[in-house]
Design an enzyme around this catalytic site. Structure first.
Site: not given
Ligand SMILES: O=C(O)c1ccccc1NCC(=O)[C@H](O)[C@H](O)COP(=O)(O)O
Length: 242
Positions: A11, A130
């Site tokens: 990210d 989401d």
């Molecule tokens: O994916 C998006 O567009 C997004 C927008 C705003 C906040 C977060 C977003 N994505 C987050 C992710 O895709 C994380 O990488 C993913 O959920 C991993 O989560 P974790 O394993 O709990 O760190």
């Protein structure tokens, strides 16, 4: 039984690889160069990279050049997410050579455009669902965007190829995935589902693997890898033997 696909996450915020808590802007922990992180996951055997432009998602700018550099450096499949909401941002995303893109906000705010691009691009388009509870969130997860199951029904009828399902309450918290949510979404669609948010342990990945027969195809892993709760090699071995 097929093996759960793993998608290590990079990210990107303000040029850095970060993880947020509950996706909240300002909760960043920084983990350095996105390219170095992506290359490290590739060296560790990843077949996929989940690459997110958080600035584009939040509307605080974008990391388009860097995202393109990272995607271009990968020999593995790339799923690209964050701020893809119109023809120009979709064209820029697809021009990176990524395998598929995730649409989030657009699926809530401009459903006609999403139906059009699903028809044009087929399985290059996934929709990110989401949720907080069963309410969808858009604009970098800051605004309510309708009911999960009503939206899912509409997207199913429009031919959406795949869903990426995130429980925002779990995201970045290392509290474990929301398995009930994943089961419920699988029951409401015959399309593959990618689980996202909250993975904290190899046991979490084994538990998600048990949902493969229900339609869960993959799991995104972010914080747990950066926090070194386990290595990607260990994660790949755990899902291979599940
Ligand atoms: O994916 C998006 O567009 C997004 C927008 C705003 C906040 C977060 C977003 N994505 C987050 C992710 O895709 C994380 O990488 C993913 O959920 C991993 O989560 P974790 O394993 O709990 O760190």
């Amino acid at each position: 039984m097929s093996t759960l696909e793993l998608l290590p996450a990079v990210d990107v915020r303000d040029g850095q690889a970060v993880r947020l808590v509950h996706g909240e802007s300002g909760s960043e922990t920084s983990y350095g160069s996105p390219l170095e992180a992506a290359l490290a996951w590739q060296r560790s055997g990843a077949e996929w990279l989940h690459l997110v432009d958080l600035d584009a998602a939040f509307g605080t700018g974008d990391n388009r050049e860097l995202i393109s550099e990272v995607a271009g450096a990968m020999d593995i499949k790339v799923e690209l997410s964050g701020g893809i909401r119109d023809d120009a941002s979709l064209a820029a995303a697809l021009a990176t050579g990524c395998t598929r893109v995730n649409l989030g906000t657009a699926a809530l705010e401009t459903p006609e455009w999403v139906a059009k691009v699903i028809a044009e691009h087929g399985d290059k388009i996934a929709v990110g669902l989401d949720v907080r509870g069963t309410t969808l969130r858009g604009r970098g997860w800051t605004r309510d965007g309708g009911d999960l199951y009503e939206t899912l029904e509409r997207l199913n009828s429009e031919g959406c190829a795949r869903y990426v399902v995130t429980d925002i309450a779990k995201d970045g918290t290392l509290q474990g995935p929301n398995l009930e949510l994943l089961r419920n979404v699988c029951a409401a669609t015959d399309r593959p589902v990618v689980a996202s948010g909250g993975v904290s342990s190899l046991d979490d990945l084994r538990a998600i693997s048990e949902l493969v027969p229900l339609g869960v195809e993959g799991a995104i892993v972010g914080k747990a890898l950066y926090a070194k709760a386990f290595t990607l090699e260990e994660a790949l071995a755990a899902v291979a033997s599940s």
